[in-house]
Design a protein around this motif. Structure first.
Motif, mmCIF file in Angstrom:
data_model
loop_
_atom_site.group_PDB
_atom_site.id
_atom_site.type_symbol
_atom_site.label_atom_id
_atom_site.label_comp_id
_atom_site.label_asym_id
_atom_site.label_seq_id
_atom_site.Cartn_x
_atom_site.Cartn_y
_atom_site.Cartn_z
ATOM 1 N N UNK A 9 26.275 -30.190 -48.951
ATOM 2 C CA UNK A 9 25.352 -30.964 -48.112
ATOM 3 C C UNK A 9 24.337 -31.769 -48.899
ATOM 4 N N UNK A 10 24.196 -31.482 -50.187
ATOM 5 C CA UNK A 10 23.315 -32.298 -51.022
ATOM 6 C C UNK A 10 24.037 -33.526 -51.567
ATOM 7 N N UNK A 11 25.298 -33.351 -51.963
ATOM 8 C CA UNK A 11 26.040 -34.417 -52.621
ATOM 9 C C UNK A 11 26.729 -35.337 -51.623
ATOM 10 N N UNK A 12 27.357 -34.765 -50.601
ATOM 11 C CA UNK A 12 28.180 -35.571 -49.698
ATOM 12 C C UNK A 12 27.398 -36.676 -48.989
ATOM 13 N N UNK A 13 26.184 -36.407 -48.449
ATOM 14 C CA UNK A 13 25.448 -37.521 -47.833
ATOM 15 C C UNK A 13 25.160 -38.653 -48.815
ATOM 16 N N UNK A 67 21.211 -27.007 -32.400
ATOM 17 C CA UNK A 67 20.026 -26.213 -32.045
ATOM 18 C C UNK A 67 18.730 -26.896 -32.463
ATOM 19 N N UNK A 68 18.724 -27.503 -33.657
ATOM 20 C CA UNK A 68 17.483 -28.036 -34.208
ATOM 21 C C UNK A 68 17.532 -29.539 -34.476
ATOM 22 N N UNK A 69 18.645 -30.194 -34.129
ATOM 23 C CA UNK A 69 18.733 -31.649 -34.245
ATOM 24 C C UNK A 69 18.813 -32.179 -35.657
ATOM 25 N N UNK A 70 19.312 -31.390 -36.623
ATOM 26 C CA UNK A 70 19.380 -31.861 -38.008
ATOM 27 C C UNK A 70 20.497 -32.882 -38.169
ATOM 28 N N UNK A 71 20.204 -33.996 -38.822
ATOM 29 C CA UNK A 71 21.226 -35.015 -39.062
ATOM 30 C C UNK A 71 21.827 -34.832 -40.458
ATOM 31 N N UNK A 72 22.712 -35.730 -40.866
ATOM 32 C CA UNK A 72 23.428 -35.590 -42.128
ATOM 33 C C UNK A 72 22.480 -35.568 -43.324
ATOM 34 N N UNK A 73 21.396 -36.341 -43.266
ATOM 35 C CA UNK A 73 20.453 -36.383 -44.372
ATOM 36 C C UNK A 73 19.536 -35.149 -44.405
ATOM 37 N N UNK A 74 19.252 -34.568 -43.235
ATOM 38 C CA UNK A 74 18.319 -33.441 -43.163
ATOM 39 C C UNK A 74 18.963 -32.087 -43.403
ATOM 40 N N UNK A 75 20.265 -32.013 -43.291
ATOM 41 C CA UNK A 75 20.916 -30.702 -43.288
ATOM 42 C C UNK A 75 21.065 -30.109 -44.685
ATOM 43 N N UNK A 76 20.863 -30.926 -45.725
ATOM 44 C CA UNK A 76 21.089 -30.486 -47.090
ATOM 45 C C UNK A 76 20.235 -29.304 -47.520
ATOM 46 N N UNK A 77 18.913 -29.394 -47.337
ATOM 47 C CA UNK A 77 18.014 -28.348 -47.820
ATOM 48 C C UNK A 77 18.222 -27.015 -47.095
#
Length: 423
Positions: free
Chosen positions: A154-158, A258-268
């Protein structure tokens, strides 16, 4: 410096190869899970169809796990790993050609064929290179590659997708040259310890220090499946492995829904989950090895280790009911750490009980059981979400919290005393 000198450290270099291969495996395997919430909108598949994609992967994985286990025992670790990684690398790259959910299902099945070889080969290599007293710790380290690969995805793919103008195909292509480099170095470096020019007599003696002399004759499946020990391992894999698949394939979708995380936010958040779970897995694998070094029996050391792992997973049933994202992430992370420790002990159990000539076959049979469980959980979760929406997550998280205890209880009935078998 015995046994930690550079001259006696070749087995740890081998372990680095296993670790890196497992990182690559999970970089490729987790790509679909990371992209799923966004591909679902672009491709237009339903929750049930996404479940079908994962079921196709798991069925292929299950069938080929059986084949790969016996195949690797026949052709050996060096060639077996080369073919395994080569096959899954090609399948991952061709996923970029998919246009419908059926296309994804077909290419993911191809991925499963190649990836089914990783753990039978790795477990066979560990049986060849590590004494029993180090094996659970070594498994915890190499199996940590699953966490590293999953947390890096999730850090690299976005970043990769963004660099290629948001073309999702890039998520399935970027590891192609890396896998090619790994295969090249593996073919150059790897040999069995007794044939490796860099292995000293001292290290070879240490590797074999707590291994009984074993019969080199191939143990047939007909013999293996008649043993209660194989069935005990299969139960543990059938009940526990689907939980990891659930986290991997539906973790990003749960956090997105559940929390609305998008592709950029899901990494951390994903990075945090798998970093903690990696550390937990290493600690629990080390703890089991520590029990054995302290003089505990195989039976006591492994089973107490498995019980502690099960305890780590128990609170995860609360995840669907919490409203704080980081609390949910923390609960999943702790439970995933318990699973990693559980896997380290189960993989070690296979080589504790069975001779080296049968290790890959037993790993394949156990992996088949785990993949069958994964196929069932994929259908269950897909159907629950299709019919109940976010409320459908309550049942799989509850299963994830108690399955390890049930599996350990059944395993204890089937294997009352863990000890080497002479087949």
């Amino acid at each position: 410096m015995n046994p930690l000198s550079l001259k006696m450290n070749i087995r740890w270099i081998v372990l680095i190869f296993l670790f890196l291969a497992t990182v690559l495996l999970y970089l490729d395997r987790s790509a679909l899970g990371i992209m799923a919430p966004f591909l679902q909108k672009e491709i237009g598949w339903s929750e049930q169809q996404y479940g079908n994609i994962n079921t196709a992967f798991m069925i292929g994985y299950a069938v080929c796990f059986l084949i790969m286990g016996a195949f690797v025992d026949k052709i050996g670790s060096r060639l077996g790993y080369t073919l395994s990684i080569g096959l899954w690398t090609i399948a991952q790259a061709t996923t970029a050609l998919a246009k419908t959910w059926i296309g994804f299902a077909i290419f993911r099945t191809g991925l499963s064929i190649g990836q089914s070889g990783n753990f039978p080969v790795a477990n066979k290599v560990l049986g060849e290179w590590f004494p029993k007293k180090e094996r659970a710790f070594a498994v915890g380290l190499f199996n940590g590659g699953s966490n590293v690969g999953t947390l890096l995805s999730p850090l690299i793919i976005p970043v990769v997708v963004n660099a290629f103008n948001n073309r999702w195909q890039a998520a399935f292509l970027w590891t192609l040259p890396i896998s090619g480099i790994w295969i090249l170095f593996w073919l150059i470096f790897y040999r069995k310890p007794e044939k490796h020019k860099l292995v000293s007599e001292e290290e070879l003696d240490y590797i074999n220090s707590d291994n009984a002399v074993e019969d080199k004759v191939k143990v047939k499946w007909a013999v293996l499946i008649k043993t209660r020990e194989v069935w005990g391992i299969c139960i543990c894999k059938f009940m526990a492995d689907p939980i990891w698949w659930f986290y991997l394939f539906w973790g990003a979708k749960f956090l997105n829904g559940k929390f609305g995380l998008n592709l950029q936010d899901i990494g951390i958040p994903f990075f945090s989950i798998y970093l903690v779970s990696w550390a937990g897995g290493i600690f629990l694998g080390w703890l089991s090895s520590k029990f054995l070094k302290a003089g505990w029996s195989l039976n006591k050391g492994r089973k107490i280790g498995l019980l502690l792992c099960a305890g780590f997973a128990l609170p995860v049933m609360l995840v669907p009911h919490v409203d704080n994202m980081w609390l949910a992430v923390g609960l999943i992370a702790i439970a995933a750490g318990g699973h990693c420790g559980w896997s380290a002990n189960i993989f070690s159990l296979m080589s504790d009980i069975f001779p080296r000539s049968a290790t890959a076959s037993v790993t394949g049979i156990g992996g088949f059981a785990g993949a069958v469980g994964g196929a069932l959980i994929a259908q269950l979760v897909g159907g629950l979400l299709q019919n109940s929406g976010m409320k459908g997550y309550e049942i799989p998280f509850f299963i994830a919290s108690i399955a390890y205890f049930i599996a350990l209880g059944v395993m204890h009935l089937l294997i009352p005393s863990i000890k080497p078998l002479h087949l």
